[in-house]
Design a protein around this motif. Structure first.
Motif, PDB file in Angstrom:
ATOM      1  N   VAL A 147       0.705  -1.145  -0.035  1.00 51.61           N
ATOM      2  CA  VAL A 147      -0.026  -0.166  -0.192  1.00 51.61           C
ATOM      3  C   VAL A 147       0.868   1.145   0.018  1.00 51.61           C
ATOM      4  N   ILE A 148       0.568   2.051  -0.557  1.00 51.46           N
ATOM      5  CA  ILE A 148       1.478   3.429  -0.890  1.00 51.46           C
ATOM      6  C   ILE A 148       0.573   4.510  -0.172  1.00 51.46           C
ATOM      7  N   GLY A 149       0.980   5.219   0.705  1.00 45.65           N
ATOM      8  CA  GLY A 149       0.291   6.191   1.374  1.00 45.65           C
ATOM      9  C   GLY A 149      -0.273   5.926   2.463  1.00 45.65           C
ATOM     10  N   GLY A 150      -0.111   6.840   3.712  1.00 51.46           N
ATOM     11  CA  GLY A 150      -0.376   6.306   5.161  1.00 51.46           C
ATOM     12  C   GLY A 150      -1.305   7.429   5.647  1.00 51.46           C
ATOM     13  N   GLY A 151      -2.353   7.739   4.655  1.00 52.38           N
ATOM     14  CA  GLY A 151      -3.317   8.536   5.270  1.00 52.38           C
ATOM     15  C   GLY A 151      -4.458   7.728   5.566  1.00 52.38           C
ATOM     16  N   ILE A 152      -5.817   8.052   5.707  1.00 46.37           N
ATOM     17  CA  ILE A 152      -6.769   7.292   6.302  1.00 46.37           C
ATOM     18  C   ILE A 152      -7.028   6.151   5.186  1.00 46.37           C
ATOM     19  N   ALA A 163      -0.804  10.191   8.197  1.00 41.70           N
ATOM     20  CA  ALA A 163      -1.620  11.608   8.292  1.00 41.70           C
ATOM     21  C   ALA A 163      -0.976  12.602   7.982  1.00 41.70           C
ATOM     22  N   TRP A 164       0.014  12.953   7.241  1.00 45.79           N
ATOM     23  CA  TRP A 164       0.633  14.024   6.933  1.00 45.79           C
ATOM     24  C   TRP A 164      -0.443  14.784   6.044  1.00 45.79           C
ATOM     25  N   GLY A 165      -0.992  14.094   5.289  1.00 43.71           N
ATOM     26  CA  GLY A 165      -1.625  14.910   3.857  1.00 43.71           C
ATOM     27  C   GLY A 165      -3.174  15.115   4.485  1.00 43.71           C
ATOM     28  N   SER A 215      -8.859  17.638   7.712  1.00 42.40           N
ATOM     29  CA  SER A 215     -10.256  17.623   7.441  1.00 42.40           C
ATOM     30  C   SER A 215     -11.126  18.333   8.303  1.00 42.40           C
ATOM     31  N   SER A 216     -12.488  18.374   8.123  1.00 44.66           N
ATOM     32  CA  SER A 216     -13.247  19.037   9.148  1.00 44.66           C
ATOM     33  C   SER A 216     -13.580  18.137  10.284  1.00 44.66           C
ATOM     34  N   ARG A 217     -12.934  17.110  10.258  1.00 48.33           N
ATOM     35  CA  ARG A 217     -13.262  15.976  11.410  1.00 48.33           C
ATOM     36  C   ARG A 217     -14.597  15.569  11.788  1.00 48.33           C
ATOM     37  N   LEU A 218     -15.356  15.573  10.476  1.00 48.09           N
ATOM     38  CA  LEU A 218     -16.670  14.905  10.828  1.00 48.09           C
ATOM     39  C   LEU A 218     -16.615  13.579  10.339  1.00 48.09           C
ATOM     40  N   VAL A 219     -17.440  12.931  11.016  1.00 48.68           N
ATOM     41  CA  VAL A 219     -18.027  11.524  10.680  1.00 48.68           C
ATOM     42  C   VAL A 219     -19.308  11.587  10.456  1.00 48.68           C
ATOM     43  N   THR A 239      -2.910   7.436  -2.427  1.00 51.53           N
ATOM     44  CA  THR A 239      -1.908   8.705  -2.112  1.00 51.53           C
ATOM     45  C   THR A 239      -2.944   9.785  -2.678  1.00 51.53           C
ATOM     46  N   GLY A 240      -4.060   9.722  -2.566  1.00 49.08           N
ATOM     47  CA  GLY A 240      -4.926  10.774  -2.383  1.00 49.08           C
ATOM     48  C   GLY A 240      -4.748  11.851  -3.614  1.00 49.08           C
ATOM     49  N   ALA A 241      -4.409  13.123  -3.052  1.00 45.21           N
ATOM     50  CA  ALA A 241      -4.147  14.100  -4.202  1.00 45.21           C
ATOM     51  C   ALA A 241      -2.925  14.019  -4.887  1.00 45.21           C
ATOM     52  N   GLY A 254     -14.957  26.047   9.318  1.00 47.43           N
ATOM     53  CA  GLY A 254     -14.215  25.678   8.083  1.00 47.43           C
ATOM     54  C   GLY A 254     -15.438  25.430   7.168  1.00 47.43           C
ATOM     55  N   THR A 255     -15.369  25.148   5.963  1.00 48.53           N
ATOM     56  CA  THR A 255     -14.072  25.315   5.216  1.00 48.53           C
ATOM     57  C   THR A 255     -14.178  25.985   3.664  1.00 48.53           C
ATOM     58  N   THR A 256     -13.191  26.311   3.297  1.00 50.39           N
ATOM     59  CA  THR A 256     -13.105  27.088   1.946  1.00 50.39           C
ATOM     60  C   THR A 256     -13.153  25.829   0.917  1.00 50.39           C
ATOM     61  N   GLY A 301     -13.639   9.871  -2.285  1.00 54.26           N
ATOM     62  CA  GLY A 301     -13.719   9.083  -1.066  1.00 54.26           C
ATOM     63  C   GLY A 301     -13.991  10.428   0.333  1.00 54.26           C
ATOM     64  N   LYS A 302     -14.211   9.909   1.495  1.00 52.89           N
ATOM     65  CA  LYS A 302     -14.285  10.703   2.495  1.00 52.89           C
ATOM     66  C   LYS A 302     -13.550   9.831   3.705  1.00 52.89           C
ATOM     67  N   LEU A 303     -13.184  10.799   4.602  1.00 51.98           N
ATOM     68  CA  LEU A 303     -12.792  10.350   5.867  1.00 51.98           C
ATOM     69  C   LEU A 303     -13.727   9.129   6.419  1.00 51.98           C
ATOM     70  N   THR A 304     -15.012   9.578   6.522  1.00 57.51           N
ATOM     71  CA  THR A 304     -16.025   8.817   6.946  1.00 57.51           C
ATOM     72  C   THR A 304     -16.312   7.336   6.461  1.00 57.51           C
ATOM     73  N   SER A 305     -16.192   7.555   4.995  1.00 59.70           N
ATOM     74  CA  SER A 305     -16.228   6.002   4.092  1.00 59.70           C
ATOM     75  C   SER A 305     -14.946   5.281   4.160  1.00 59.70           C
TER      76      SER A 305
HETATM   77  C1  LIG Z   1     -10.876  20.567   3.736  1.00 59.92           C
HETATM   78  C2  LIG Z   1     -11.335  19.331   3.875  1.00 59.92           C
HETATM   79  C3  LIG Z   1     -12.340  18.822   4.698  1.00 59.92           C
HETATM   80  C4  LIG Z   1     -12.816  17.595   4.615  1.00 59.92           C
HETATM   81  N1  LIG Z   1     -13.522  17.170   5.751  1.00 59.92           N
HETATM   82  C5  LIG Z   1     -13.988  15.824   5.767  1.00 59.92           C
HETATM   83  C6  LIG Z   1     -15.053  15.657   6.806  1.00 59.92           C
HETATM   84  O1  LIG Z   1     -15.332  16.525   7.643  1.00 59.92           O
HETATM   85  N2  LIG Z   1     -15.550  14.167   6.763  1.00 59.92           N
HETATM   86  C7  LIG Z   1     -15.107  13.412   5.862  1.00 59.92           C
HETATM   87  O2  LIG Z   1     -15.551  12.358   6.129  1.00 59.92           O
HETATM   88  N3  LIG Z   1     -14.158  13.637   4.979  1.00 59.92           N
HETATM   89  C8  LIG Z   1     -13.651  14.866   4.900  1.00 59.92           C
HETATM   90  N4  LIG Z   1     -12.615  15.251   3.857  1.00 59.92           N
HETATM   91  C9  LIG Z   1     -12.309  14.395   2.910  1.00 59.92           C
HETATM   92  C10 LIG Z   1     -11.159  13.526   3.763  1.00 59.92           C
HETATM   93  O3  LIG Z   1     -10.254  14.401   4.632  1.00 59.92           O
HETATM   94  C11 LIG Z   1     -10.346  12.817   2.607  1.00 59.92           C
HETATM   95  O4  LIG Z   1     -11.342  12.072   1.923  1.00 59.92           O
HETATM   96  C12 LIG Z   1      -9.112  11.790   3.240  1.00 59.92           C
HETATM   97  O5  LIG Z   1      -8.738  12.388   4.250  1.00 59.92           O
HETATM   98  C13 LIG Z   1      -8.492  11.279   1.983  1.00 59.92           C
HETATM   99  O6  LIG Z   1      -7.407  10.516   2.611  1.00 59.92           O
HETATM  100  P1  LIG Z   1      -6.485   9.820   1.819  1.00 59.92           P
HETATM  101  O7  LIG Z   1      -5.645   8.657   2.680  1.00 59.92           O
HETATM  102  O8  LIG Z   1      -6.972   9.079   0.636  1.00 59.92           O
HETATM  103  O9  LIG Z   1      -5.211  11.018   1.321  1.00 59.92           O
HETATM  104  P2  LIG Z   1      -4.202  11.619   2.390  1.00 59.92           P
HETATM  105  O10 LIG Z   1      -4.491  11.713   3.659  1.00 59.92           O
HETATM  106  O11 LIG Z   1      -3.714  12.889   1.693  1.00 59.92           O
HETATM  107  O12 LIG Z   1      -3.199  10.416   2.312  1.00 59.92           O
HETATM  108  C14 LIG Z   1      -2.216  10.308   1.156  1.00 59.92           C
HETATM  109  C15 LIG Z   1      -0.811   9.847   1.632  1.00 59.92           C
HETATM  110  O13 LIG Z   1      -0.149   9.669   0.689  1.00 59.92           O
HETATM  111  C16 LIG Z   1       1.287   9.978   0.748  1.00 59.92           C
HETATM  112  N5  LIG Z   1       2.093   9.727  -0.517  1.00 59.92           N
HETATM  113  C17 LIG Z   1       2.041  10.753  -1.575  1.00 59.92           C
HETATM  114  N6  LIG Z   1       2.825  10.372  -2.300  1.00 59.92           N
HETATM  115  C18 LIG Z   1       3.506   9.204  -1.952  1.00 59.92           C
HETATM  116  C19 LIG Z   1       4.870   8.313  -2.298  1.00 59.92           C
HETATM  117  N7  LIG Z   1       5.461   8.764  -3.249  1.00 59.92           N
HETATM  118  N8  LIG Z   1       5.131   7.346  -1.402  1.00 59.92           N
HETATM  119  C20 LIG Z   1       4.441   6.962  -0.268  1.00 59.92           C
HETATM  120  N9  LIG Z   1       3.589   7.958   0.137  1.00 59.92           N
HETATM  121  C21 LIG Z   1       2.937   8.838  -0.433  1.00 59.92           C
HETATM  122  C22 LIG Z   1       1.259  11.330   1.346  1.00 59.92           C
HETATM  123  O14 LIG Z   1       2.335  11.779   1.917  1.00 59.92           O
HETATM  124  C23 LIG Z   1      -0.257  11.306   1.991  1.00 59.92           C
HETATM  125  O15 LIG Z   1       0.124  11.121   3.622  1.00 59.92           O
HETATM  126  C24 LIG Z   1     -12.240  16.480   3.663  1.00 59.92           C
HETATM  127  C25 LIG Z   1     -11.068  17.036   3.092  1.00 59.92           C
HETATM  128  C26 LIG Z   1     -10.968  18.318   2.922  1.00 59.92           C
HETATM  129  C27 LIG Z   1      -9.531  18.704   2.115  1.00 59.92           C
END
Ligand SMILES: Cc1cc2nc3c(=O)[nH]c(=O)nc-3n(C[C@H](O)[C@H](O)[C@H](O)COP(=O)(O)OP(=O)(O)OC[C@H]3O[C@@H](n4cnc5c(N)ncnc54)[C@H](O)[C@@H]3O)c2cc1C
Length: 601
Positions: A51-56, A81-83, A88-92, A256-258, A331-333, A414-418
């Motif tokens: 798995v690449i990426g340590g977000g949720i 969780a750096w990304g 997020s808005s911290r809502l489930v 890796t989300g974004a 939040g948020t913009t 996707g979303k944090l919630t799901s």
């Molecule tokens: C402003 C805002 C508010 C939000 N509010 C809510 C909310 O209230 N409730 C909700 O349910 N959802 C919310 N969301 C959506 C939710 O936060 C995201 O969908 C979720 O956090 C995405 O997680 P992720 O793991 O996909 O991405 P990320 O958390 O961005 O994780 C991706 C990770 O990949 C890593 N990565 C990148 N490149 C590499 C590489 N080459 N090698 C290894 N690792 C790499 C990054 O460092 C990063 O840590 C919100 C989003 C935003 C922006």
């Protein structure tokens, strides 16, 4: 077995290995010294899933895959969780505002997941009562709101924490006396839930480790060789030592989300194009949208609970949320973002927008830039493309799993919630892909039933009572005890064990917050924190909860974790600077806005 980027080891898939015959792998140590061992084992193991990426998303995929018995690794380029997942808005939440775009499936699924998370992460996810005030000059009228609320209740099968209730103006003002009374037409009361997003990620990461996965932070995937399946090799660079290793896996999950497109650009398998892997019709395209939040003191806004409302400037739906006992999160913009994802930062314009919207709702607050304690911005990894001219808020939050090239699965949207459901759907896809090679799961998916670490208890109030009693016996304040229960659940006892052995760890990190020094040590020993920045901003969150206390907090944390991490005096100084630099990015926007306000711009 493969030991470096140049060599290829024997492939398990070709031999048709069955996981049913495999023994569970030993859990690799999560302490900082154990990290070297974990990094080494990345190269020494033939994994089923990398798995690449340590977000949720990545954390949840690793937890799910490891629980099913797949040999699983996860690498994160920065910190867990750096990304977006700490921004997020911290809502489930079911996502009331998605009803406006008729994303009923999304709301239904998120409502189910809200219920699941309240059950499997009871200490982290707490029910939150919301008020939605409506105004004569607003976009949403009483009838539309009531209909939406009924639909919201129905999509949770009427099993939300409580059903909604419509309120008249008087009842609304009785609940939120500071609200703008002019044009107020009452509103609605309903329930969703709130979570510390970064702690949810870290807790899920720990769950994945305990299920047998190998996880390494500060380890970036720089290239993927996916040219001759069976098996892919990812070249992973250790940001701490500069070392590189080749990691072999039968399947790769790009979570890796974004950054998802950037990862696909690092795949050496011919040009990226719609793939034959699963007949998906389009290549993955992420259109990131920046969302900024701020913290202010709760007393400066004058609200008592959570509010969802239409921003006066453009009618966008926004939140004013209680955070901890004394803070407010606003939040948020929502702005499309073009730059490199790691450069996202709050802008003076974002902060001005949030302050203006809050003043519109709570005019007596006269909230200004000088009230802002901290600001931060994240990127929504929205799935593109929208129809021409689509607005940011109208782009789908739905998630997708694409496979291309074969064996490389990209999770997007996707979303944090799901997250749990998304992970389950992703691992289902990977499982189908691996089955013909004879690699099968040991167990069925159970992530909706098994509590997260620290959540194995019956009654939160009873747990809180026990932690308070133990903390009191150690001379700790109730606020600190309650914080420990919320953040760590039953594992608060492990933090208290540290205080018992070393009483000075029972001191606060910074005078105005209840966070304890013992938490910093715990996060290094048990939650893979490697830097002061990791501890302040993603394990404890205290770095964003004080206006001027971050330097002191950084120094004190550096001092207590230095022996754990073998830091010299110079290294401690560097660590403090690095943590302060992390905050400085967004603090600059607050300062600039304050300067503009002073000059009357
Ligand atoms: C402003 C805002 C508010 C939000 N509010 C809510 C909310 O209230 N409730 C909700 O349910 N959802 C919310 N969301 C959506 C939710 O936060 C995201 O969908 C979720 O956090 C995405 O997680 P992720 O793991 O996909 O991405 P990320 O958390 O961005 O994780 C991706 C990770 O990949 C890593 N990565 C990148 N490149 C590499 C590489 N080459 N090698 C290894 N690792 C790499 C990054 O460092 C990063 O840590 C919100 C989003 C935003 C922006």
């Amino acid at each position: 077995m493969a030991a470096g980027p140049g060599a290829r080891g024997p492939r398990a898939a070709g031999g048709g290995r069955s996981l049913r015959e495999a023994r569970p792998r030993a859990v690799t140590p999560v302490t900082a010294p154990g990290r070297a061992e974990r990094f080494r084992s990345l190269a020494e193991t033939a994994f089923d899933i990398l798995v690449i990426g340590g977000g949720i998303s990545g954390a949840a995929v690793a937890r799910d895959a490891a629980r099913r018995g797949f040999r699983t690794a996860l690498v994160e380029a920065t910190d867990f969780a750096w990304g977006t997942s700490s921004r997020s808005s911290r809502l489930v939440h079911g996502g009331l505002r998605y009803l406006e775009h008729f994303e009923l499936d999304l709301v239904f699924e998120a409502s189910q997941e809200r219920r699941t998370l309240l059950r499997i992460a009871t200490h982290l996810v707490r029910p939150l009562e919301f008020h939605f005030p409506i105004f004569r000059d607003g976009r949403i009228g009483r009838r539309k709101l009531d209909a939406g609320m009924w639909l919201y209740d129905a999509l949770s099968l009427f099993r939300n924490i409580e059903r909604h209730q419509m309120l008249d103006t008087e009842a609304m003002l009785a609940r939120e006396p500071g609200l703008r009374a002019e044009g107020l037409l009452g509103g609605a009361r309903y329930f969703d839930a709130q979570v510390d997003d970064a702690r949810l990620v870290v807790t899920t990461i720990v769950a994945a480790v305990e299920a047998g996965a190998t996880l390494v932070n500060r380890a970036e995937v720089v290239r993927i060789d996916a040219s001759d399946w069976p098996g892919h090799r990812a070249l992973v660079r250790d940001a701490e030592s500069g070392r590189e290793v080749g990691v072999d896996a039968l399947a790769i999950v790009n979570a890796t989300g974004a950054w998802a497109e950037q990862i696909l650009d690092r795949v050496a398998a011919g040009p990226r194009r719609p793939g034959p892997g699963d007949g998906s019709a389009s290549a993955v395209r992420i259109r990131p949208s920046r969302g900024t939040h701020i913290h202010v003191a709760r007393e400066r806004v004058g609200h008592s609970g959570a509010l969802i409302f239409e921003a006066p400037r453009d009618g966008r739906v926004m939140f004013i949320l209680p955070w901890r006992e004394d803070l407010t999160l606003i939040g948020t913009t929502d702005e499309f973002f073009e730059g490199p994802p790691h450069e996202v930062a709050a802008t003076p314009g974002d902060i001005a927008y949030l302050l203006e919207a809050t003043r519109g709702l709570f005019p007596a607050s006269k909230l200004g830039p000088e009230d802002v304690i901290s600001a931060w911005a994240g990127l929504r990894p929205l799935v593109a493309p929208p129809a021409d001219g689509a607005e940011e808020g109208a782009v789908s939050r739905e998630f997708e799993v694409h496979q291309h090239p074969p064996g490389v699965f990209t999770l997007s949207g996707g979303k944090l919630t799901s997250h749990r459901h998304m992970a389950e759907a992703t691992v289902d896809r990977v499982q189908s892909f691996l089955a013909p090679a004879g690699v099968k799961p040991l167990r069925k998916v159970d992530t909706d039933k098994v509590p997260l670490p620290g959540a194995r208890f019956r009654d939160l109030d009873a747990l809180r009572g026990r932690i308070r009693a133990r903390a009191r016996a150690q001379g700790l304040e109730r606020a600190s005890a309650d914080r420990l229960t919320r953040a760590y659940g039953t594992r608060a006892n492990r933090v208290l064990d540290l205080v018992e052995r070393t009483p000075r760890l029972g001191k606060r990190v910074v005078a105005e917050r209840p966070h304890l020094l013992a938490e910093a040590v715990y996060s290094v020993r048990s939650e893979m924190a490697l830097h002061v920045e990791d501890i302040l901003f993603r394990r404890m969150r205290v770095g964003l909860e004080t206006r001027s206390g971050t330097p002191e907090a950084a120094r004190r944390v550096a001092e207590v974790v230095a022996p754990e991490l073998d830091w010299t005096t110079e290294r401690r100084t560097e660590e403090v600077k690095r943590a302060l630099d992390f905050r400085a990015v967004d603090d600059g926007a607050i300062r600039e806005l304050a300067a503009r306000a002073k000059e009357g711009r």
